[in-house]
Design an enzyme around this catalytic site. Structure first.
Site, PDB file in Angstrom:
ATOM      1  N   GLN A   1      34.783  52.778  34.900  1.00  0.00           N
ATOM      2  CA  GLN A   1      33.877  51.645  34.774  1.00  0.00           C
ATOM      3  C   GLN A   1      32.701  51.717  35.743  1.00  0.00           C
ATOM      4  OE1 GLN A   1      36.522  48.336  35.435  1.00  0.00           O
ATOM      5  NE2 GLN A   1      37.758  48.788  33.631  1.00  0.00           N
TER       6      GLN A   1
ATOM      7  N   HIS B  65      37.251  48.497  38.219  1.00  0.00           N
ATOM      8  CA  HIS B  65      36.993  47.316  39.056  1.00  0.00           C
ATOM      9  C   HIS B  65      36.023  47.590  40.213  1.00  0.00           C
ATOM     10  CE1 HIS B  65      41.199  45.681  37.675  1.00  0.00           C
ATOM     11  NE2 HIS B  65      40.386  46.019  36.673  1.00  0.00           N
TER      12      HIS B  65
ATOM     13  N   GLU C 107      38.260  34.139  35.028  1.00  0.00           N
ATOM     14  CA  GLU C 107      37.962  32.914  35.773  1.00  0.00           C
ATOM     15  C   GLU C 107      36.474  32.708  35.990  1.00  0.00           C
ATOM     16  OE1 GLU C 107      42.003  32.884  38.583  1.00  0.00           O
ATOM     17  OE2 GLU C 107      40.024  33.093  39.520  1.00  0.00           O
TER      18      GLU C 107
ATOM     19  N   TYR D 251      49.131  43.831  31.449  1.00  0.00           N
ATOM     20  CA  TYR D 251      48.710  44.222  30.105  1.00  0.00           C
ATOM     21  C   TYR D 251      49.898  44.520  29.186  1.00  0.00           C
ATOM     22  CZ  TYR D 251      43.933  44.442  31.824  1.00  0.00           C
ATOM     23  OH  TYR D 251      42.707  44.116  32.357  1.00  0.00           O
TER      24      TYR D 251
END
Length: 373
Positions: free
Chosen positions: A90, A154, A248, A269
């Site tokens: 990512q 992340h 969130e 997951y």
């Protein structure tokens, strides 16, 4: 020792979550009499992560793959002088933001994945530079998270300034949830606050705390990929990816612990729980959470007169479900959700520009402007 759960514990966790998920269970509605549509402004982009606007109305766009693009008068120009971008998972070229006083000082701030520093792999870095013609100059590294890791997940990361001129940026937990987010002596899983030159504000919450990373402003975060200053209150809001469920929205506060992974409305997951609590003394509750997850990225709090019926609403991109979500908020509670521009594509970013228009970046397509029908 690995934590195990009885069938009773799993049922209890589920029941507690269901009892508390009143906000996330607000049904998302299809908009009625939508007055707006989208107009493609910048075509042919792959993963346009960040975008910011220059005083002449032109746009700087980061491509995750490592390119910085200047879009002006319908033409895309690649900018030279970008730092080395560490490509993994990512990670890549992430956010970009001009200084609030850009017209006078010319500073541009970027976050990106960097292999510099100790250890194999990389971690999230923050830097600033100036634009001269088609080249970045006066490049200054401002912060680099430690330690490097080969994990690909992340990285965060968004950038925002508050009304006092402090610079905030996010770094995700880098896939090390059981260590990084709750430890203020370690980077990652945090929101950071710096002066605009990269120095540490003396009023930061952990200045003077032994071994603490004093750039930290709040902690206990998972992977914040949306950040916006509330134009009505000046507060910094973020959205962050949860695991399976539990995305969130949080209002950042000095020194506060936002709980990840000790408390969460999500599960692993594979469907198993990793925590048996959704709240704990000393840890903040989210303003809002999503179950199921929408994979939120980008966020804008609308103040523009061009969208009078959206004023004060929060717009969040959904990577997973490929729409723009509109959250109507009263007294810091979501009272209604709407799904805008369904199936437009993976919404990576949402920005309200100085011209008052809202722009959304769509993976595999480009950047769209929201306009009246």
């Amino acid at each position: 020792m690995q934590k195990t759960y009885s069938l009773f514990s799993i049922i209890l966790i589920t029941c507690v979550a269901c009892a508390q998920q009143t906000q996330s269970e607000i049904n998302i509605e299809e908009p009625t009499n939508l007055k707006y549509t989208t107009e493609l402004v910048v075509p042919d982009l792959t993963i346009p992560w960040g975008m910011t606007f220059l005083p002449d109305g032109s746009m700087l766009i980061t491509e995750k793959s490592g390119e910085l693009i200047h879009f002006k008068d319908g033409t895309k120009t690649n900018i030279d002088g970008v730092p080395d971008i560490y490509q993994r998972g990512q990670g890549g070229f992430l956010d970009i933001k001009t200084h609030p006083d850009y017209e006078n000082n010319g500073w541009i701030y970027i976050t990106y994945s960097s292999a510099e520093g100790e250890g194999d792999g990389g971690n999230t870095a923050l830097a600033r530079a100036k634009l001269s013609g088609n080249t970045l100059i006066d490049f200054e590294p401002l912060y680099k998270a430690e330690l490097n890791t080969k994990k690909g997940q992340h990285w965060g990361s968004r950038i925002e300034f508050d009304d006092a001129g402090y610079l905030y940026f996010s770094i995700g937990d880098r896939g090390n949830r059981d260590v990084n987010p709750q430890d203020i002596t370690r980077d990652c899983g945090k929101i950071y606050r710096l002066n605009d030159d990269g120095s540490i504000p003396e009023s930061n919450p952990f200045v003077g705390t032994k071994n603490a990373k004093t750039a930290i402003y709040s902690y206990g975060h998972r992977n914040p990929q949306g950040m916006a200053k509330n134009p009505f209150t000046g507060a910094i809001w973020v959205n962050e990816h949860g695991p399976k469920g539990g995305d969130e929205i949080n209002i950042i506060q000095k020194g506060k612990n936002f709980g990840w992974p000790v408390i969460s409305y999500g599960i692993n997951y594979n469907g198993t729980p990793f925590t048996d609590i959704t709240e704990k003394e000393g840890m903040e509750q989210p303003l809002f959470y999503w179950v199921p997850s929408i994979a939120p990225s980008g966020m804008a709090i609308v103040s523009s007169e061009k969208y009078p019926n959206w004023k004060g609403n929060v717009l969040v991109g959904s990577l997973k479900f490929q729409y723009l979500e509109r959250l109507i908020i009263e007294n810091e509670k979501v009272i209604k959700r709407e799904k805008l521009f369904e199936d437009i594509g993976r919404v990576r970013n949402v920005v309200q520009a100085p011209d008052g228009y809202i722009y959304i970046a769509i993976e595999g397509k480009g950047i769209y402007k929201i306009v009246s029908k």
